[in-house]
Design an enzyme around this catalytic site. Structure first.
Site, PDB file in Angstrom:
ATOM      1  N   LYS A  96      -6.250   7.016 -20.104  1.00  0.00           N
ATOM      2  CA  LYS A  96      -6.442   7.530 -21.470  1.00  0.00           C
ATOM      3  C   LYS A  96      -5.197   7.245 -22.321  1.00  0.00           C
ATOM      4  CE  LYS A  96     -10.168   8.840 -19.445  1.00  0.00           C
ATOM      5  NZ  LYS A  96     -10.357  10.164 -18.884  1.00  0.00           N
ATOM      6  N   ARG A  98       0.831  -1.207   0.000  1.00  0.00           N
ATOM      7  CA  ARG A  98       0.000   0.000   0.000  1.00  0.00           C
ATOM      8  C   ARG A  98       0.868   1.261   0.000  1.00  0.00           C
ATOM      9  NH1 ARG A  98      -2.223   1.804   4.468  1.00  0.00           N
ATOM     10  NH2 ARG A  98      -2.744  -0.241   5.325  1.00  0.00           N
ATOM     11  N   ASP A 106      -3.808  19.300 -15.036  1.00  0.00           N
ATOM     12  CA  ASP A 106      -4.261  18.011 -15.564  1.00  0.00           C
ATOM     13  C   ASP A 106      -3.876  17.988 -17.042  1.00  0.00           C
ATOM     14  OD1 ASP A 106      -5.676  15.902 -16.741  1.00  0.00           O
ATOM     15  OD2 ASP A 106      -7.417  16.134 -15.412  1.00  0.00           O
ATOM     16  N   TYR A 163     -12.525  18.620 -16.284  1.00  0.00           N
ATOM     17  CA  TYR A 163     -13.174  17.308 -16.421  1.00  0.00           C
ATOM     18  C   TYR A 163     -14.358  17.219 -15.450  1.00  0.00           C
ATOM     19  CZ  TYR A 163     -13.612  12.226 -16.125  1.00  0.00           C
ATOM     20  OH  TYR A 163     -14.081  10.954 -16.117  1.00  0.00           O
TER      21      TYR A 163
HETATM   22  C1  LIG Z   1     -10.782  10.638 -17.641  1.00  0.00           C
HETATM   23  C2  LIG Z   1     -10.232  11.886 -17.083  1.00  0.00           C
HETATM   24  C3  LIG Z   1      -9.999  12.012 -15.698  1.00  0.00           C
HETATM   25  C4  LIG Z   1     -10.368  10.921 -14.718  1.00  0.00           C
HETATM   26  O1  LIG Z   1      -9.623   9.762 -14.940  1.00  0.00           O
HETATM   27  P1  LIG Z   1     -10.106   8.264 -14.497  1.00  0.00           P
HETATM   28  O2  LIG Z   1      -8.910   7.445 -14.808  1.00  0.00           O
HETATM   29  O3  LIG Z   1     -11.304   7.939 -15.324  1.00  0.00           O
HETATM   30  O4  LIG Z   1     -10.431   8.329 -13.057  1.00  0.00           O
HETATM   31  C5  LIG Z   1      -9.447  13.191 -15.247  1.00  0.00           C
HETATM   32  N1  LIG Z   1      -9.149  14.202 -16.084  1.00  0.00           N
HETATM   33  C6  LIG Z   1      -9.363  14.120 -17.412  1.00  0.00           C
HETATM   34  C7  LIG Z   1      -9.020  15.275 -18.293  1.00  0.00           C
HETATM   35  C8  LIG Z   1      -9.921  12.957 -17.965  1.00  0.00           C
HETATM   36  O5  LIG Z   1     -10.154  12.886 -19.275  1.00  0.00           O
END
Ligand SMILES: *Cc1c(COP(=O)(O)O)cnc(C)c1O
Length: 397
Positions: free
Chosen positions: A211, A61, A186, A114
Site C-alpha cells: 500500500k 531465503r 497493523d 483487514y
Molecule cells: C492490504 C492489507 C493487508 C494485506 O496485505 P497484502 O500485501 O495484500 O498481502 C493487511 N492489512 C491491511 C490493513 C491491508 O490494507
C-alpha cells in the site's frame, strides 16, 4: 552515514539503511540477484551460518543484501531495533501470528481487522488450537475484559480499513502488558509517517508495504518491526516457511520509500480536503475520516497521529444503487482493490478489503454494503473534489 537522532522522517526515508551496500560510488543499492553466497574457507562459511542477525550472507531465503538495506531503512522509519521484510502483507501477518502463538494460547483482537487477517483468525488459528476472541472495535471496556480473561497476543489495527475506527494504542498496550500479553499493530493505513505504534508502547508493528510504503501499485510486500529479541523467532520462521521478499521487489520498495514522507503528506492533505467537501454535501449521509472533528476517534487520533492518513470512507444517500452509480461515474479513481497508491482508488468493501469473505461472512461484519472506500492519491485536491462533485450530481438524477 550516521544520521542525527533528531533527523526527520523525510531525511531518514532518503538516507537511512543503504550505507553498507554501495560499491563503486553507486548511490542506489543494486538488486543482488544471487541466491547463494560463497565463502573463502569452510571455516568462514561455518561462522556465517551461526551469525544472527546476519550481515554475512549464505542463502537468500534467510537474508540477502537488498532486503537488508530495505529492512535497515524501515527500522529507522518505524523507530525499531530491527525490521523484517516479507513477500506480502499477509505473509507478514501470518508469519508473526504463527511464530509467536502456540496451541492453548489465546489471541484477542477487534472485529474490524483487514478481511484477510480476519479469515486467519476465524478459519486457521483455531485449527492450530489457538483460541480467538474478536471484540467490537468501539468498545474499549469489552476489549479490556477480553484481555483480562487471559491473552497471549492482542492484535490491533488503527485506523481500521475501511471503517476508519480509532483505537487508543497507549491504553491498549497498557491493558495487554498488565496480563503479560504482546501487542501487535497493523499500521498499514496510517504509515510510519503518521503513526509510530512502538512509541505508544506496542511491541510489534507491521505494514502491508503493498500500500502506501510502495505507493505505486506495482509490488507486493510486507514488513514487521520490533525488538531484535521479539523478531528472532519470526525471522527464523520466515526462513523456514519461505515467506521472504524477492530482491527485485525489495529494490522497488526501497525506491518508493525515498518519497514516502512527501507522498504521505500529500495523501493526508487530499483526504482531509475531500472529507471536508463530502461532509458538507447534501447527498452524503456520513463521512468517516479521523481528521474530521465530528469523528468519534478524532481526539485520540490527534494525540497519537502526526497526520490523519490518505484513506476515508463515506455513505452517499440512496443506498447501494447510488454508491454504484457514483463509483461508475468517477473519472479520477481506479475501481480496484487496494489503497495507498499515487492514483486515487475507490470501491465497495465487499470487493476490496473484505473480498475474501462470503456474502454471509460479509454481512456478519456489520459494514454497510454501500460504504464507499476512497483512498485519495497524490493528484490535486481541487480536481478530486470536482470529480466527486460531478459523480454526486449523477446520483441525484
Ligand atoms: C492490504 C492489507 C493487508 C494485506 O496485505 P497484502 O500485501 O495484500 O498481502 C493487511 N492489512 C491491511 C490493513 C491491508 O490494507
Amino acid at each position: 552515514m550516521i544520521l542525527r537522532p533528531e533527523a526527520g522522517a523525510g531525511t531518514r526515508a532518503v538516507w537511512a539503511g543503504e550505507e553498507n551496500l554501495f560499491s563503486h560510488g553507486a548511490t542506489v543499492v543494486p538488486v543482488y540477484q544471487s541466491v547463494l553466497y560463497a565463502h573463502d574457507t569452510v571455516e568462514a562459511w561455518h561462522d556465517a551460518i551461526r551469525q544472527e542477525p546476519r550481515d554475512v550472507y549464505t542463502y537468500a531465503r534467510t537474508s540477502s543484501p537488498t532486503c537488508d538495506a530495505l529492512e535497515r531503512k524501515l527500522a529507522q522509519l518505524d523507530g525499531a531495533e530491527r525490521s523484517l521484510s516479507f513477500a506480502t502483507g499477509m505473509a507478514a501477518v501470518s508469519s508473526v501470528l504463527l511464530a509467536l502463538l502456540k496451541p492453548g494460547d489465546r489471541l484477542v483482537s477487534i472485529k474490524d481487522t483487514y478481511g484477510g487477517t480476519n479469515l486467519v483468525f476465524r478459519d486457521y488459528l483455531p485449527k492450530f488450537g489457538i483460541d480467538v476472541e474478536l471484540v467490537d472495535t468501539d468498545d474499549e471496556q469489552s476489549l479490556r475484559a477480553a484481555v483480562k480473561r487471559g491473552c497471549r497476543l492482542l492484535y490491533l489495527e488503527s485506523p481500521t480499513n475501511p471503517t476508519l475506527k480509532i483505537l487508543d494504542l497507549e491504553s491498549c498496550a497498557r491493558m495487554a502488558h498488565d496480563v503479560g500479553a504482546l501487542v501487535v499493530v497493523d499500521n498499514t493505513v496510517a504509515t510510519p509517517i503518521n503513526q509510530l505504534p512502538l512509541r505508544n508502547g506496542c511491541d510489534i508493528v507491521l505494514h502491508s508495504a503493498t500500500k502506501f510504503l510502495s505507493g505505486h501499485s506495482d509490488v507486493l510486500a510486507g514488513t514487521v518491526s520490533g525488538s531484535s529479541e521479539l523478531l528472532r523467532p519470526i525471522a527464523r520462521f520466515r526462513g523456514i516457511l519461505g515467506t521472504v521478499l524477492s530482491a527485485q521487489s525489495a529494490s522497488l520498495v526501497l525506491r518508493s520509500l525515498m518519497t514516502l514522507e512527501l507522498r504521505v503528506r500529500r495523501h493526508n492533505e487530499n483526504a482531509q480536503a475531500v472529507a471536508e467537501f463530502l461532509a458538507g454535501h447534501r447527498l452524503v449521509e456520513k463521512v468517516f475520516y479521523p481528521g474530521l472533528p465530528s469523528h468519534r476517534g478524532h481526539a485520540v487520533a490527534r494525540r497519537q497521529m502526526a497526520g490523519f492518513g490518505g484513506m476515508l470512507s463515506f455513505l452517499p444517500r440512496g443506498g447501494l444503487a447510488a454508491s454504484r452509480t457514483l463509483l461508475n461515474t468517477l473519472q479520477l479513481a481506479h475501481l480496484g482493490s487496494s489503497l495507498g497508491s499515487v492514483a486515487t482508488l475507490a470501491g465497495l468493501p465487499e470487493t476490496t478489503s473484505h473480498a475474501e469473505l462470503s456474502p454471509e461472512e460479509f454481512r456478519a461484519t456489520g459494514i454497510a454494503a454501500n460504504l464507499v472506500r476512497y483512498s485519495a492519491g497524490v493528484e490535486n485536491a481541487a480536481d478530486l473534489i470536482d470529480d466527486l462533485a460531478q459523480a454526486l450530481t449523477a446520483i441525484d438524477s
